[in-house]
Design an enzyme around this catalytic site. Structure first.
Site, short mmCIF file in Angstrom:
data_model
loop_
_atom_site.label_atom_id
_atom_site.label_comp_id
_atom_site.label_asym_id
_atom_site.label_seq_id
_atom_site.Cartn_x
_atom_site.Cartn_y
_atom_site.Cartn_z
N LEU A 220 -53.93 -9.82 -35.39
CA LEU A 220 -54.71 -9.90 -34.15
C LEU A 220 -54.39 -8.76 -33.19
CD1 LEU A 220 -54.09 -13.74 -33.70
CD2 LEU A 220 -56.26 -12.70 -34.41
N ASP A 251 -51.92 -0.74 -42.20
CA ASP A 251 -51.35 -0.37 -43.51
C ASP A 251 -49.82 -0.47 -43.48
OD1 ASP A 251 -53.92 0.26 -44.33
OD2 ASP A 251 -53.74 2.33 -43.65
O1 RIB Z 1 -56.07 2.74 -42.35
C1 RIB Z 1 -56.02 4.08 -41.98
C2 RIB Z 1 -56.57 4.95 -43.07
O2 RIB Z 1 -57.93 4.66 -43.25
C3 RIB Z 1 -56.50 6.43 -42.80
O3 RIB Z 1 -55.31 7.01 -43.23
C4 RIB Z 1 -57.74 6.95 -43.52
O4 RIB Z 1 -57.46 7.82 -44.58
C5 RIB Z 1 -58.51 5.73 -43.97
O5 RIB Z 1 -58.32 5.45 -45.29
#
Ligand code: RIB
Length: 308
Positions: A220, A251
């Protein structure tokens, strides 16, 4: 420590810091520019690796300078990419990213070689993939490939963490093969077909669990995250930091979560670690340049505890 395989995209990110996003037809002057490694798969793999996981990263790159630079960079970082696919005659993936003064981003990806990571290739390297205990996936490679990996993992009792980014509606039989589904609000709405404003965050999480996912993690942003499965419900607040660029924060969260779980930590500890890693990430520009090391995260968590 159990093994992690991350299967996903690699991009070269071309990042422009701007005051405001440009409107249609408008030309604006940016504040600064950065070229750095990115791609949701690569970001998650590198995060899991820097944060102490035993990680193999399977991706697809072209034979161009971006592809060669990426492989050299991963090698320097010590990330194992030996199972990666090299797509002849296809350019490596790129992403064009705008980051505004609030640190929010807007991203356009040109998948290139990422689209060449096929189910056929996954079958070729199936034995090596099955050496892992946890398989981490996102949605920047062909959906068929994601489905193939989920099926192979399910048949062989391997855990799958799927981060449904970019958002996509999933087939029911695939949802049922996912152990850990990590989604933000938009992704949760896309998969569940429900609107958070209508049935609430917990309502959407329950809908996702009812579809057959074992554990749902709903992120969130500045409000933290929620985790729910048939045994536990957790609400973890986010750490307050000055945001420079949110690119790669989701990520970093996924990679950190995978790394911490692979070390045998429980949900509570793993989520706090992942939130801390994501908090550090947003204080810096770019995706991969911003991913912290395990030591940085431990120090951050220690100082936060002392401050309380
Ligand atoms: O989540 C971020 C990523 O989304 C970036 O690094 C870009 O390459 C896209 O894949």
């Amino acid at each position: 420590m159990s093994k992690i395989v991350v299967i996903g995209s690699s991009n070269t990110d071309l990042i422009a810091k701007v005051q405001e996003f440009p409107k249609a037809g408008e030309t604006i002057k940016g504040v600064s520019y950065l070229q750095a490694m990115g791609g949701k798969g690569a970001n998650q793999a590198l995060a899991a690796h820097r944060l102490g996981g035993d990680v193999k990263f399977i991706t697809s790159l072209g034979k161009d300078s971006n592809g060669i630079n990426s492989l050299e960079y991963f090698k320097k970082e010590g990330l194992d990419t030996s199972l990666s696919y090299i797509a002849e005659g296809i350019p490596s993936g790129v992403a064009m990213i705008w980051v505004d003064k609030k640190g929010e981003n807007s991203i356009v990806i040109i998948p290139g070689a990422n689209d060449e990571l096929s189910s056929g290739y996954i079958h070729e390297i199936e034995k090596e993939i099955l050496e892992a205990d946890l398989i981490v996936l996102q949605m920047e490679i062909p959906y068929n490939t994601v489905k193939t990996v989920c099926n192979i993992a399910y048949e062989n009792n391997k855990r799958v963490l799927l981060n449904v980014a970019p958002a996509k509606k999933l087939d029911t039989d695939i949802i049922q093969k996912i152990d850990i589904l990590v989604v933000n609000e938009t992704e949760a709405e896309t998969i569940s077909g429900e609107i958070i404003e209508h049935i609430g965050e917990d309502g959407v999480v329950d809908k996702l669990l009812a579809l057959g996912v074992k554990t749902v993690v709903l992120t969130l942003g500045k409000r933290g995250c929620i985790l729910k499965n048939d045994q536990i419900y957790l609400q973890i607040p986010a750490f307050m930091v000055d945001t420079v660029d949110t690119t790669g924060a989701g990520d970093t969260f996924c990679g950190a979560l995978a790394a911490e779980l692979s070390k045998g930590h429980g949900w509570n500890e793993a989520l706090k670690f992942a939130s801390a890693a994501a908090a550090i990430c947003v204080t810096r520009m770019g995706a991969q340049p911003s991913i912290p090391t395990e030591t940085e995260v431990r120090i951050f968590l220690k100082n936060i505890t002392i401050a309380h």
